[in-house]
Design an enzyme around this catalytic site. Structure first.
Site, PDB file in Angstrom:
ATOM      1  N   ASP A 285       0.834  -1.208   0.000  1.00 55.82           N
ATOM      2  CA  ASP A 285       0.000   0.000   0.000  1.00 55.82           C
ATOM      3  C   ASP A 285       0.868   1.258   0.000  1.00 55.82           C
ATOM      4  O   ASP A 285       0.359   2.374  -0.105  1.00 55.82           O
ATOM      5  CB  ASP A 285      -1.011  -0.007   1.151  1.00 55.82           C
ATOM      6  N   SER A 286       2.202   1.079   0.047  1.00 61.18           N
ATOM      7  CA  SER A 286       3.130   2.199  -0.171  1.00 61.18           C
ATOM      8  C   SER A 286       2.905   2.781  -1.569  1.00 61.18           C
ATOM      9  O   SER A 286       3.329   3.900  -1.857  1.00 61.18           O
ATOM     10  CB  SER A 286       4.576   1.724  -0.021  1.00 61.18           C
TER      11      SER A 286
ATOM     12  N   ASP B  59      -1.183  -6.316  -0.487  1.00 62.94           N
ATOM     13  CA  ASP B  59      -1.246  -5.632   0.805  1.00 62.94           C
ATOM     14  C   ASP B  59      -2.668  -5.133   1.046  1.00 62.94           C
ATOM     15  O   ASP B  59      -3.188  -4.319   0.269  1.00 62.94           O
ATOM     16  CB  ASP B  59      -0.267  -4.441   0.739  1.00 62.94           C
TER      17      ASP B  59
ATOM     18  N   LYS C  10      -1.103  -9.506   2.882  1.00 66.48           N
ATOM     19  CA  LYS C  10      -0.433  -9.004   4.091  1.00 66.48           C
ATOM     20  C   LYS C  10      -1.385  -8.054   4.792  1.00 66.48           C
ATOM     21  O   LYS C  10      -2.110  -7.300   4.138  1.00 66.48           O
ATOM     22  CB  LYS C  10       0.860  -8.281   3.718  1.00 66.48           C
TER      23      LYS C  10
ATOM     24  N   GLU D 204      -1.643  -5.345   8.381  1.00 68.96           N
ATOM     25  CA  GLU D 204      -0.944  -4.706   9.492  1.00 68.96           C
ATOM     26  C   GLU D 204      -1.713  -4.910  10.792  1.00 68.96           C
ATOM     27  O   GLU D 204      -2.935  -4.915  10.797  1.00 68.96           O
ATOM     28  CB  GLU D 204      -0.824  -3.191   9.230  1.00 68.96           C
TER      29      GLU D 204
ATOM     30  N   GLU E 177       8.704  -4.062  10.911  1.00 73.96           N
ATOM     31  CA  GLU E 177       9.130  -2.764  10.371  1.00 73.96           C
ATOM     32  C   GLU E 177       9.582  -1.832  11.488  1.00 73.96           C
ATOM     33  O   GLU E 177       8.869  -1.633  12.483  1.00 73.96           O
ATOM     34  CB  GLU E 177       7.978  -2.113   9.581  1.00 73.96           C
TER      35      GLU E 177
HETATM   36  O1  KIV Z   1       3.428  -1.143   1.676  1.00 69.95           O
HETATM   37  C1  KIV Z   1       4.599  -1.524   1.755  1.00 69.95           C
HETATM   38  O2  KIV Z   1       5.421  -1.270   0.891  1.00 69.95           O
HETATM   39  C2  KIV Z   1       4.970  -2.282   2.944  1.00 69.95           C
HETATM   40  C3  KIV Z   1       6.416  -2.597   3.103  1.00 69.95           C
HETATM   41  C4  KIV Z   1       7.106  -1.397   3.601  1.00 69.95           C
HETATM   42  C5  KIV Z   1       6.629  -3.762   3.970  1.00 69.95           C
HETATM   43  O3  KIV Z   1       4.150  -2.598   3.732  1.00 69.95           O
END
Ligand code: KIV
Length: 304
Positions: free
Chosen positions: A59-60, A98, A127, A129, A196
């Site tokens: 989600d970056s 994500d 993934k 959080e 992280e």
């Molecule tokens: O969204 C992302 O890129 C991440 C990584 C920093 C692990 O969650």
């Protein structure tokens, strides 16, 4: 014995398809796991062909591709759009989608549904959080047959609750809470955990305590593997550079240079040349001129 699914060709030479079992096996053998983000088809191809084990459609994306100040505003539909592109570019790496903010926090059934949408978009795992508080959510997704990677420590979707982008687990109490989060997520069936921005010795301790692999980002060298945001690695994002983001190239500067060179050549009339243009047989051109009836443009290209 493993059965090769029909139509799946090995990519990146003879390397077989990476699965969650591959990552577990790498941890067991003491081999480091490599993971990088990618958000589009060409980048996925590069990362895959370079032999990286796992690709995260992170989600970056919100920050490094869409230009938002944090990760909170990217939507499920936007994530899926990029996930599909990545899945078309990668053949060997394990693909992890994500779960964006508010796609799993409010309702366990919705979390399973959204995780399923990632798999329908070509991802092979998701993934999410959050620590123990999300263990039951993770368990529900795993129960649906979808591998889940946990993510603890600095969890960017909670940046407002955490009071900013801060290293986590620096006090004894916070370290203990992170260990409990890690154990809770492992117990929920997560196949791996992202750690992280946590102190190196704590990340190494958690890695030792868990049987599943840990993937560190700003967590030192004692984890089972590493992940970076590819825009940080390639020098394509300079709005915010965390201490842990090592630049392996300066592609942003290289792109600016290339674009300036293009602009200079177009303005000087030195691009395109014959090499970049299409020819037309003389007799067709003469026949065309006959039909053009004197209405020719003033400026016909000369010889270059
Ligand atoms: O969204 C992302 O890129 C991440 C990584 C920093 C692990 O969650």
């Amino acid at each position: 014995m493993s059965v090769k699914p029909e139509g799946v060709e090995p990519a990146g030479g003879n390397r077989p398809k990476t699965t969650v079992l591959t990552l577990a096996e790498k941890k067991r053998r003491g081999e480091f796991i490599t993971m990088l983000t990618a958000y589009d088809y060409p980048t996925a191809r590069v990362v895959d062909e370079a032999g990286i084990d796992a690709i995260l459609v992170g989600d970056s994306l919100a920050m490094v591709v869409l230009g938002h100040p944090n990760t909170l505003s990217v939507t499920m539909d936007e994530m899926l759009h990029h996930a599909r592109a990545v899945s078309r570019g990668a053949r060997r790496a394990l693909l992890v989608g994500d779960m964006p903010f508010m796609s799993y926090q409010s309702d366990a059934a919705e979390a399973v549904r959204n995780a399923g949408r990632f798999l329908q978009a070509g991802m092979e795992a998701v993934k999410l959080e959050g620590g123990r508080a999300f263990a039951e959510t993770a368990r529900g997704i795993v129960r649906a047959g979808i591998p889940v990677q946990g993510h603890i420590g600095l969890t960017p979707q909670s940046v407002n609750a955490l009071g900013g982008w801060r290293v986590q687990g620096r006090s004894a109490a916070a370290a203990k809470a992170l260990v409990e989060d890690a154990l809770g997520l492992e117990d929920a069936g997560c196949f791996s955990l992202v750690l992280e921005s946590v102190p190196e010795r704590l990340a190494a301790y958690i890695t030792e305590r868990l049987s599943i692999p840990t993937i560190g980002i700003g967590a030192g060298a004692g984890t089972s593997g590493q992940v970076l945001v590819i825009h940080d690695l390639l020098g394509l994002y300079d709005r915010f550079t965390p201490k842990f983001a090592k630049r392996y190239a300066e592609l942003g500067a290289a792109m600016t240079e290339a674009v300036r060179a293009y602009r200079t050549e177009v303005e000087a009339g030195t691009f395109p040349t014959r090499d970049h243009s299409y020819a037309m047989p003389d007799e067709e051109w003469q026949a065309f001129l006959q039909t053009a009836g004197g209405r020719l443009p003033k400026r016909l290209p000369g010889r270059r």
